[in-house]
Design a protein around this motif. Structure first.
Motif, PDB file in Angstrom:
ATOM      1  N   GLN A  91      -2.177  70.907  82.665  1.00  0.00           N
ATOM      2  CA  GLN A  91      -0.995  71.653  82.215  1.00  0.00           C
ATOM      3  C   GLN A  91      -0.485  71.119  80.884  1.00  0.00           C
ATOM      4  OE1 GLN A  91       1.737  71.443  85.489  1.00  0.00           O
ATOM      5  NE2 GLN A  91       0.421  72.637  86.840  1.00  0.00           N
ATOM      6  N   ALA A  92      -0.627  69.816  80.662  1.00  0.00           N
ATOM      7  CA  ALA A  92      -0.174  69.228  79.399  1.00  0.00           C
ATOM      8  C   ALA A  92      -1.065  69.633  78.235  1.00  0.00           C
ATOM      9  CB  ALA A  92      -0.134  67.703  79.517  1.00  0.00           C
ATOM     10  N   MET A  93      -2.353  69.768  78.491  1.00  0.00           N
ATOM     11  CA  MET A  93      -3.298  69.998  77.391  1.00  0.00           C
ATOM     12  C   MET A  93      -3.683  71.461  77.213  1.00  0.00           C
ATOM     13  SD  MET A  93      -6.860  68.512  79.092  1.00  0.00           S
ATOM     14  CE  MET A  93      -6.186  66.965  79.696  1.00  0.00           C
ATOM     15  N   GLY A  94      -3.462  72.300  78.211  1.00  0.00           N
ATOM     16  CA  GLY A  94      -3.935  73.668  78.106  1.00  0.00           C
ATOM     17  C   GLY A  94      -2.945  74.710  78.574  1.00  0.00           C
ATOM     18  N   LYS A  95      -3.180  75.951  78.182  1.00  0.00           N
ATOM     19  CA  LYS A  95      -2.318  77.047  78.644  1.00  0.00           C
ATOM     20  C   LYS A  95      -2.834  77.646  79.945  1.00  0.00           C
ATOM     21  CE  LYS A  95      -4.480  80.824  76.020  1.00  0.00           C
ATOM     22  NZ  LYS A  95      -4.210  81.923  75.069  1.00  0.00           N
ATOM     23  N   THR A  96      -4.138  77.495  80.207  1.00  0.00           N
ATOM     24  CA  THR A  96      -4.743  78.080  81.399  1.00  0.00           C
ATOM     25  C   THR A  96      -5.949  77.248  81.803  1.00  0.00           C
ATOM     26  OG1 THR A  96      -4.141  80.272  80.586  1.00  0.00           O
ATOM     27  CG2 THR A  96      -5.693  80.196  82.402  1.00  0.00           C
ATOM     28  N   SER A  97      -6.190  77.136  83.104  1.00  0.00           N
ATOM     29  CA  SER A  97      -7.415  76.492  83.576  1.00  0.00           C
ATOM     30  C   SER A  97      -8.053  77.349  84.656  1.00  0.00           C
ATOM     31  CB  SER A  97      -7.112  75.082  84.108  1.00  0.00           C
ATOM     32  OG  SER A  97      -6.261  75.128  85.232  1.00  0.00           O
TER      33      SER A  97
END
Length: 544
Positions: free
Chosen positions: A409-415
């Motif tokens: 969540q800190a590094m990306g908008k979606t996983s």
């Protein structure tokens, strides 16, 4: 120098809306405000303290300290040199054209909402103040009339005059507000409520800005809530491909894991990832083959690991992001490598873009030592990495995927969770194959326009108005038109991904003629020494 000096907005003052620029990041909208009492102004050049819109707990523009401004600052505000500021309204159209990011647009929307509410509040305050003044004036006139009648009655009855009841003779020329203020000893030294409303109509708005709450700006639902719902859905449906939590780099509401995080590799992608992990409150230990790259992150609170093995042995979850299959294998299997630090319960997450065979081999050796393994390559570029807006493709240990939730969540908008090891590698190669082929086609179109006497800028304008319009298209075309090939995604890496994607097609006897053609153009660009430039430098393969 004289021309540059003339461009400095020397007329800026407290309360002005501005565009503020810090370091190498694009200008961001903000407002000049009073700094906190304990925050000293930097010495030297003139600065203003700027509160940025739409930032709350995250703003990438502030994550790299300006070398000459060694002053503490909050995540939402900073001291900005006057030459790095521009008036908001005068430069609005210009800034919107050069920055089309989602969070940038949200910040601009927050400014417009602030202006709209400010106008409404000013009008309401003005109307309210006029009404209060009229009411106070009427009341004072009534009091004066009653006071005069009582005064006359007292004189007729022979009673002595009380000084406190007389408001007309000595102070008759002063306003009702002023008289009320002077009559009340308890209010000495501070203005009455009405007078305060007249002098500082925006005080409540400024207060909300300083506490990080923008009027009219609504954040998305909490990612923690989103992720819990997604995890529940995964368990209920057994789905192997599902969109995970929205990025909290946007809304800043995540709770960082209490696990110790390690990170290996501080290249274009890894640097932005680590910056966002630290900013969101994670405990991070870093290692890089070139140790000097660790220095900035150590200053920001990271710990230094001397070897990959040491990082893995001292951390609960270790991420790695390196350039290619060989680098990924060397990192794990080489001297003082990851494998030497693995013991039961240790977790390893490889974020490199590699082939499925490589990632499967790494998973096997990690698990054979009792470790847990997850592949999680990322789709994006340097800017998206800095912004915490990457797309993460994960596969392998599902429990580890869930343990990494706050990090993702800190590094990306979606996983996305894609099932067994190897699936994420395959999907990532397909994504980059499409992107690399598209980039080669863009370059081909621009060069064909040039040699046939057509305007390249007009071609871009037409494409931007059609169905192909995208940030990627616009940015890469601008790179070509401006001759600026500073790497945002290395050309040598997109060529590597094309090569691996073609091999993936070969392994299942599936034709990839478009990727093969694009790959040849990138190989030509590499022969022209474009490897360390941005992928848009493939354009040069067509003009030589």
């Amino acid at each position: 120098m004289a021309a540059a000096a003339a461009a400095v907005p020397v007329n800026l003052r407290l309360g002005d809306l501005v565009w503020g620029k810090l370091g190498r990041y694009p200008p961001w909208p903000g407002k000049i405000v009073n700094p906190p009492k304990d925050l000293k102004k930097p010495r030297g050049k003139k600065c203003f303290f700027v509160k940025f819109f739409g930032t709350e707990d995250h703003l990438p523009v502030l994550e790299e300290l300006e070398p000459k401004l060694h002053q503490p600052r909050t995540r939402e505000s900073a001291w900005i040199k006057v030459e790095q500021l521009k008036p908001y309204h005068a430069h609005k159209e210009e800034m919107i054209k050069i920055n089309k990011g989602k969070r940038f647009q949200q910040a601009v929307d927050a400014v417009e909402e602030f202006l709209k509410k400010g106008k409404g509040k000013d009008q309401a305050s003005h109307n309210s103040t006029e009404e209060k003044n009229r009411r106070n004036s009427s009341e004072e006139r009534g009091k004066q009339s009653v006071g005069e009648e009582k005064h006359k009655a007292n004189l007729s009855e022979g009673k002595p005059k009380k000084r406190v009841s007389s408001v007309s003779s000595e102070r008759g020329s002063k306003s009702p507000l002023k008289r009320t203020y002077e009559q009340s000893p308890r209010k000495r030294g501070r203005p009455p409520k009405d007078e305060k409303d007249l002098t500082i109509p925006e005080s409540s708005t400024v207060k909300r800005m300083m506490t990080g709450t923008m009027a009219g700006f609504k954040w998305p639902p909490s990612p923690a809530v989103c992720y819990q719902a997604i995890t529940k859905k995964l368990k209920e449906t057994g789905s192997t491909s599902i969109q995970a939590a929205d990025s909290t780099a946007i809304n800043g509401s995540i709770t960082p894991t209490d696990k110790k995080i390690g990170f290996l590799g501080l290249g274009l992608m890894g640097s932005g990832i680590v910056s966002n992990l630290l900013k969101m409150g994670h405990t991070v230990t870093v290692w890089n083959r070139t140790a000097e790259k660790c220095d900035l992150f150590i200053q920001e609170g990271a710990r230094l690991g001397r070897t990959p093995a040491e990082v893995v042995s001292t951390c609960d979850i270790t991420f790695a992001c390196v350039s290619d299959p060989k680098a990924a294998k060397d990192l794990v299997l080489g001297p003082s490598g990851v494998l030497q630090g693995i013991r039961p319960g240790k977790c390893y997450v490889d974020m490199s873009t590699v082939d499925a065979d490589t990632v499967t081999e790494l998973a096997q050796v990690i698990v054979s030592r009792g470790g847990r393994f997850l592949e999680a390559p990322v789709s994006g570029n340097q800017q998206l990495s800095n912004d915490g807006m990457l797309v993460i493709l994960a596969a392998g240990d599902r429990g580890l995927y869930e343990d990494c939730s706050s990090c993702f969540q800190a590094m990306g908008k979606t996983s996305f969770f894609l099932g067994e090891v190897g699936n994420a590698a395959k999907m990532m190669l397909i994504v980059n194959m499409v992107q690399g082929s598209f980039m080669a086609t863009i370059a081909e179109g621009l060069t064909l326009a040039q040699v046939t006497g057509q305007s390249q800028q007009t071609l871009l304008d037409i494409l931007n108005q059609g169905q192909l319009a995208s940030i990627f298209l616009d940015q890469k075309c601008q790179n070509i038109l401006q001759g600026n090939f500073k790497p945002d995604f290395y050309l040598k890496y997109i060529q590597k991904d094309l090569r691996l994607a073609i091999a993936l097609g070969d392994s299942v006897n599936h034709p990839t003629p478009m990727a093969a053609a694009a790959n040849e153009v990138y190989k030509r660009a590499k022969a022209l020494d474009q490897s360390d430039n941005d992928m848009s430098a493939v354009y040069r393969a067509y003009i030589h």
